[in-house]
Design a protein around this motif. Sequence first.
Motif, PDB file in Angstrom:
ATOM      1  N   GLU A  57       0.838  -1.198   0.000  1.00  0.00           N
ATOM      2  CA  GLU A  57       0.000   0.000   0.000  1.00  0.00           C
ATOM      3  C   GLU A  57       0.880   1.258   0.000  1.00  0.00           C
ATOM      4  O   GLU A  57       0.628   2.195  -0.768  1.00  0.00           O
ATOM      5  N   VAL A  58       1.923   1.252   0.826  1.00  0.00           N
ATOM      6  CA  VAL A  58       2.838   2.406   0.865  1.00  0.00           C
ATOM      7  C   VAL A  58       3.532   2.555  -0.491  1.00  0.00           C
ATOM      8  O   VAL A  58       3.682   3.662  -1.016  1.00  0.00           O
ATOM      9  N   ALA A  59       3.940   1.437  -1.098  1.00  0.00           N
ATOM     10  CA  ALA A  59       4.642   1.490  -2.391  1.00  0.00           C
ATOM     11  C   ALA A  59       3.746   2.083  -3.475  1.00  0.00           C
ATOM     12  O   ALA A  59       4.206   2.889  -4.291  1.00  0.00           O
ATOM     13  N   ARG A  60       2.471   1.721  -3.469  1.00  0.00           N
ATOM     14  CA  ARG A  60       1.554   2.235  -4.503  1.00  0.00           C
ATOM     15  C   ARG A  60       1.323   3.734  -4.341  1.00  0.00           C
ATOM     16  O   ARG A  60       1.051   4.425  -5.310  1.00  0.00           O
ATOM     17  N   ALA A  61       1.453   4.223  -3.098  1.00  0.00           N
ATOM     18  CA  ALA A  61       1.191   5.646  -2.840  1.00  0.00           C
ATOM     19  C   ALA A  61       2.463   6.490  -2.858  1.00  0.00           C
ATOM     20  O   ALA A  61       2.435   7.682  -2.556  1.00  0.00           O
ATOM     21  N   GLY A  89       4.410  -7.562  -4.305  1.00  0.00           N
ATOM     22  CA  GLY A  89       3.511  -6.419  -4.518  1.00  0.00           C
ATOM     23  C   GLY A  89       4.274  -5.096  -4.497  1.00  0.00           C
ATOM     24  O   GLY A  89       3.938  -4.170  -5.237  1.00  0.00           O
ATOM     25  N   VAL A  90       5.281  -5.019  -3.648  1.00  0.00           N
ATOM     26  CA  VAL A  90       6.098  -3.803  -3.570  1.00  0.00           C
ATOM     27  C   VAL A  90       6.904  -3.661  -4.858  1.00  0.00           C
ATOM     28  O   VAL A  90       6.934  -2.605  -5.495  1.00  0.00           O
ATOM     29  N   ARG A  91       7.542  -4.733  -5.293  1.00  0.00           N
ATOM     30  CA  ARG A  91       8.390  -4.674  -6.498  1.00  0.00           C
ATOM     31  C   ARG A  91       7.542  -4.308  -7.717  1.00  0.00           C
ATOM     32  O   ARG A  91       7.957  -3.519  -8.554  1.00  0.00           O
ATOM     33  N   ALA A  92       6.337  -4.898  -7.779  1.00  0.00           N
ATOM     34  CA  ALA A  92       5.463  -4.615  -8.928  1.00  0.00           C
ATOM     35  C   ALA A  92       5.065  -3.144  -8.929  1.00  0.00           C
ATOM     36  O   ALA A  92       5.033  -2.499  -9.981  1.00  0.00           O
ATOM     37  N   ALA A  93       4.775  -2.595  -7.740  1.00  0.00           N
ATOM     38  CA  ALA A  93       4.320  -1.201  -7.655  1.00  0.00           C
ATOM     39  C   ALA A  93       5.428  -0.224  -8.071  1.00  0.00           C
ATOM     40  O   ALA A  93       5.135   0.873  -8.531  1.00  0.00           O
ATOM     41  N   LEU A  94       6.692  -0.622  -7.930  1.00  0.00           N
ATOM     42  CA  LEU A  94       7.807   0.291  -8.233  1.00  0.00           C
ATOM     43  C   LEU A  94       8.372   0.114  -9.648  1.00  0.00           C
ATOM     44  O   LEU A  94       9.219   0.886 -10.089  1.00  0.00           O
ATOM     45  N   LEU A  95       7.884  -0.912 -10.338  1.00  0.00           N
ATOM     46  CA  LEU A  95       8.447  -1.272 -11.648  1.00  0.00           C
ATOM     47  C   LEU A  95       8.281  -0.173 -12.707  1.00  0.00           C
ATOM     48  O   LEU A  95       9.252   0.235 -13.351  1.00  0.00           O
ATOM     49  N   ASP A  96       7.054   0.325 -12.871  1.00  0.00           N
ATOM     50  CA  ASP A  96       6.796   1.295 -13.944  1.00  0.00           C
ATOM     51  C   ASP A  96       7.592   2.584 -13.747  1.00  0.00           C
ATOM     52  O   ASP A  96       8.103   3.149 -14.715  1.00  0.00           O
ATOM     53  N   PHE A  97       7.674   3.022 -12.490  1.00  0.00           N
ATOM     54  CA  PHE A  97       8.415   4.260 -12.220  1.00  0.00           C
ATOM     55  C   PHE A  97       9.856   4.116 -12.711  1.00  0.00           C
ATOM     56  O   PHE A  97      10.402   5.008 -13.375  1.00  0.00           O
ATOM     57  N   PHE A 101      11.613   5.991 -15.940  1.00  0.00           N
ATOM     58  CA  PHE A 101      12.799   6.828 -15.725  1.00  0.00           C
ATOM     59  C   PHE A 101      13.879   6.459 -16.735  1.00  0.00           C
ATOM     60  O   PHE A 101      14.519   7.318 -17.335  1.00  0.00           O
ATOM     61  N   ALA A 102      14.077   5.143 -16.932  1.00  0.00           N
ATOM     62  CA  ALA A 102      15.119   4.681 -17.856  1.00  0.00           C
ATOM     63  C   ALA A 102      14.801   5.071 -19.297  1.00  0.00           C
ATOM     64  O   ALA A 102      15.676   5.517 -20.037  1.00  0.00           O
ATOM     65  N   ASN A 103      13.544   4.918 -19.689  1.00  0.00           N
ATOM     66  CA  ASN A 103      13.182   5.138 -21.089  1.00  0.00           C
ATOM     67  C   ASN A 103      12.926   6.601 -21.431  1.00  0.00           C
ATOM     68  O   ASN A 103      13.083   7.001 -22.571  1.00  0.00           O
ATOM     69  N   PHE A 104      12.508   7.378 -20.434  1.00  0.00           N
ATOM     70  CA  PHE A 104      12.245   8.818 -20.646  1.00  0.00           C
ATOM     71  C   PHE A 104      12.972   9.607 -19.559  1.00  0.00           C
ATOM     72  O   PHE A 104      12.350  10.134 -18.638  1.00  0.00           O
ATOM     73  N   PRO A 105      14.314   9.666 -19.651  1.00  0.00           N
ATOM     74  CA  PRO A 105      15.071  10.300 -18.559  1.00  0.00           C
ATOM     75  C   PRO A 105      14.680  11.766 -18.386  1.00  0.00           C
ATOM     76  O   PRO A 105      14.505  12.468 -19.385  1.00  0.00           O
ATOM     77  N   VAL A 122      15.897  -7.466 -14.285  1.00  0.00           N
ATOM     78  CA  VAL A 122      14.434  -7.330 -14.344  1.00  0.00           C
ATOM     79  C   VAL A 122      13.971  -5.980 -14.900  1.00  0.00           C
ATOM     80  O   VAL A 122      13.118  -5.929 -15.784  1.00  0.00           O
ATOM     81  N   ILE A 123      14.527  -4.894 -14.371  1.00  0.00           N
ATOM     82  CA  ILE A 123      14.001  -3.559 -14.725  1.00  0.00           C
ATOM     83  C   ILE A 123      14.384  -3.184 -16.161  1.00  0.00           C
ATOM     84  O   ILE A 123      13.536  -2.772 -16.946  1.00  0.00           O
ATOM     85  N   CYS A 124      15.655  -3.331 -16.506  1.00  0.00           N
ATOM     86  CA  CYS A 124      16.140  -2.953 -17.844  1.00  0.00           C
ATOM     87  C   CYS A 124      16.930  -4.117 -18.443  1.00  0.00           C
ATOM     88  O   CYS A 124      18.164  -4.013 -18.620  1.00  0.00           O
ATOM     89  N   PRO A 125      16.250  -5.222 -18.782  1.00  0.00           N
ATOM     90  CA  PRO A 125      17.001  -6.369 -19.313  1.00  0.00           C
ATOM     91  C   PRO A 125      17.700  -6.055 -20.640  1.00  0.00           C
ATOM     92  O   PRO A 125      18.627  -6.766 -21.024  1.00  0.00           O
ATOM     93  N   ASP A 126      17.264  -4.970 -21.322  1.00  0.00           N
ATOM     94  CA  ASP A 126      17.904  -4.602 -22.590  1.00  0.00           C
ATOM     95  C   ASP A 126      18.877  -3.432 -22.441  1.00  0.00           C
ATOM     96  O   ASP A 126      19.210  -2.777 -23.442  1.00  0.00           O
TER      97      ASP A 126
END
Length: 211
Positions: A57-61, A89-97, A101-105, A122-126
Motif C-alpha cells: 500500500e505504501v509502495a503504490r502511494a 507487490g512492492v516490487r510490482a508497484a515500483l516497476l513502472d516508475f 525513468f530509464a526510457n524517458f530520462p 528485471v528492470i532494464c534487461p535490454d
Amino acid sequence: MIIAVDGPAASGKGTLTRRLAKHFDLAVLDTGLLYRAVGLGVLRRGGDPADADAASEVARALNPADLHDPELRSEAAGGAASQVAAHPGVRAALLDFQRNFANFPPGSKEGAILDGRDIGTVICPDADVKLFLTASAEVRAERRVKELRERGSEAIYARILRDIEDRDARDASRAVAPLEPAKDALVIDTSDMDADQVFDTALAHINKSQN
Ligand code: DC
C-alpha cells in the motif's frame, strides 16, 4: 544510453554511478531509495516491514518527493528496505516508475543510469551496459563504517558487518528478483580497488562495448 549498475550494499555502486552519470551526462536513479522510502513509510505508520499488504500500500502511494528525505540514508531505513523489497507487490508497484525513468530520462538527458539489485536482470534487461559490483562483506562493512562516521553518526563495525551479512542473505535468497548478476553483466570485484580504478575499469568496458 541506459546503464544498469547492480550489486550488494556498499559495493561502490553509488560512487561509480554518480561518476559515470557525470561523464556521460546521464540522469541518475538510485533505486535503493525507492525501497528505503517504502520501508521508512511503513515504519512511520507504526507498521511492520514484514507485512506485505501494508508495504504494498505504501509502495503504490509513493511520491517522488519522498525520495529527498535525509532519513532514507539511515541504517533503520536500509534494514526496513531489505524487508519490504522481498514482497512481490512492492516490487510490482515500483516497476513502472523505474522503467519510465530509464526510457524517458528527466532533464532532457541523453540517457539514464540506474543502480540497484535487479536493474540488469528485471528492470532494464535490454540495458546497453550492465555492471555488477561486488566486494567482500568485511570490506563493505569497513566502507559503511567510514561513511557513517564521516556523516557524524556512531558506527560499530561488528554490528554493521552483521547487518550487511543479514541484508545480503535476504537480498540473495528472496523468491522475486534476487540479487544476482545478469548473464551479460561485467562483474567487478572492488575489494582491492579504489574509486578511480573502479571507474577506469567500467569506462574501458563501456567504451569497448559501444564501439
Ligand atoms: O542499495 P540500498 O542499500 O539503498 O538498498 C536498500 C535495500 O533495497 C536493499 O537491501 C535491497 C533493496 N533493493 C532492491 O531490492 N532492489 C533494488 N533495485 C534496490 C534496492
